[in-house]
Design an enzyme around this catalytic site. Structure first.
Site, PDB file in Angstrom:
ATOM      1  N   CYS A 196      35.013   1.802  64.405  1.00 37.82           N
ATOM      2  CA  CYS A 196      34.368   3.237  64.348  1.00 37.82           C
ATOM      3  C   CYS A 196      32.934   3.357  63.881  1.00 37.82           C
ATOM      4  O   CYS A 196      32.187   2.628  63.339  1.00 37.82           O
ATOM      5  CB  CYS A 196      35.164   4.240  63.390  1.00 37.82           C
ATOM      6  SG  CYS A 196      36.942   4.260  63.665  1.00 37.82           S
ATOM      7  N   GLU A 252      31.332   5.861  62.477  1.00 39.88           N
ATOM      8  CA  GLU A 252      31.086   6.163  61.064  1.00 39.88           C
ATOM      9  C   GLU A 252      31.182   4.918  60.442  1.00 39.88           C
ATOM     10  O   GLU A 252      29.774   4.634  59.628  1.00 39.88           O
ATOM     11  CB  GLU A 252      32.295   6.652  60.280  1.00 39.88           C
ATOM     12  CG  GLU A 252      32.445   8.218  60.896  1.00 39.88           C
ATOM     13  CD  GLU A 252      33.326   8.283  61.973  1.00 39.88           C
ATOM     14  OE1 GLU A 252      33.646   7.187  62.865  1.00 39.88           O
ATOM     15  OE2 GLU A 252      34.098   9.290  62.125  1.00 39.88           O
ATOM     16  N   CYS A 256      37.875   5.318  57.582  1.00 42.68           N
ATOM     17  CA  CYS A 256      36.264   5.729  57.511  1.00 42.68           C
ATOM     18  C   CYS A 256      36.331   6.599  56.363  1.00 42.68           C
ATOM     19  O   CYS A 256      35.186   6.651  55.681  1.00 42.68           O
ATOM     20  CB  CYS A 256      35.982   6.343  58.769  1.00 42.68           C
ATOM     21  SG  CYS A 256      35.521   5.084  60.175  1.00 42.68           S
TER      22      CYS A 256
HETATM   23  N1  THU Z   1      36.888   6.386  66.770  1.00 46.03           N
HETATM   24  C1  THU Z   1      35.794   6.489  66.076  1.00 46.03           C
HETATM   25  O1  THU Z   1      34.521   5.891  66.271  1.00 46.03           O
HETATM   26  N2  THU Z   1      35.365   7.530  65.124  1.00 46.03           N
HETATM   27  C2  THU Z   1      36.200   8.451  64.702  1.00 46.03           C
HETATM   28  O2  THU Z   1      36.043   9.228  63.729  1.00 46.03           O
HETATM   29  C3  THU Z   1      37.625   8.262  65.669  1.00 46.03           C
HETATM   30  C4  THU Z   1      38.042   7.284  66.391  1.00 46.03           C
HETATM   31  C5  THU Z   1      36.853   5.631  67.823  1.00 46.03           C
HETATM   32  C6  THU Z   1      37.710   4.278  67.825  1.00 46.03           C
HETATM   33  C7  THU Z   1      38.007   3.916  69.056  1.00 46.03           C
HETATM   34  O3  THU Z   1      37.048   3.198  69.537  1.00 46.03           O
HETATM   35  C8  THU Z   1      38.067   5.299  70.031  1.00 46.03           C
HETATM   36  O4  THU Z   1      37.445   6.173  68.977  1.00 46.03           O
HETATM   37  C9  THU Z   1      39.366   5.813  70.104  1.00 46.03           C
HETATM   38  O5  THU Z   1      40.288   5.836  68.805  1.00 46.03           O
END
Ligand code: THU
Length: 127
Positions: free
Chosen positions: A51, A53, A87
């Protein structure tokens, strides 16, 4: 717009999200005012996806930064996207009760202290 949100949107442009097509950017502000950014990076083995974050936090730590004030998270969702559970745990570990600012493409923002959305965390104080 808050420069931290602008930095999160700029980071979002670098997202590698060929599987979900859901791009996320994060910008973490250090106590020294430096901004550390991250985007989500997906993998064909889905569970290896990182993610935005956590990328921002680990980039910051790996460059020697310690102590953080705020994180902005930018995504394209009608209601601004909150950080996932993993996260939240990582943010608590390295950032404590920081301000979390969520922003969507329309510029709608919401902000919380981390503890409001991550009550009763497990951390090293229990060990
Ligand atoms: N994702 C993030 O990068 N941060 C978040 O807070 C929620 C989800 C990403 C992970 C994945 O690549 C995509 O969003 C779908 O879940």
């Amino acid at each position: 717009m808050d420069p931290l949100c602008q930095a999160a949107f700029a980071a979002r442009e670098h997202a590698h999200a060929p599987f979900s097509h859901f791009k996320v950017g994060a910008a973490l502000e250090g106590e020294d005012g430096r901004i550390h950014t991250g985007c989500n990076v997906e993998n064909a083995t889905y569970s290896l996806t990182l993610c935005a974050e956590r990328v921002a936090v680990f980039k910051a730590l790996s460059e020697g930064a310690r102590g953080f004030r705020r994180i902005a998270i930018a995504a394209d969702s009608p209601s601004p996207t909150p950080p996932c559970g993993s996260c939240r745990q990582i943010l608590w570990e390295f950032c404590g009760d920081i301000e979390v600012i969520l922003v969507n493409l329309e510029g709608r923002t919401e902000s919380f202290r981390l503890q409001e959305i991550f009550p009763r965390p497990f951390d090293a104080s229990y060990l």
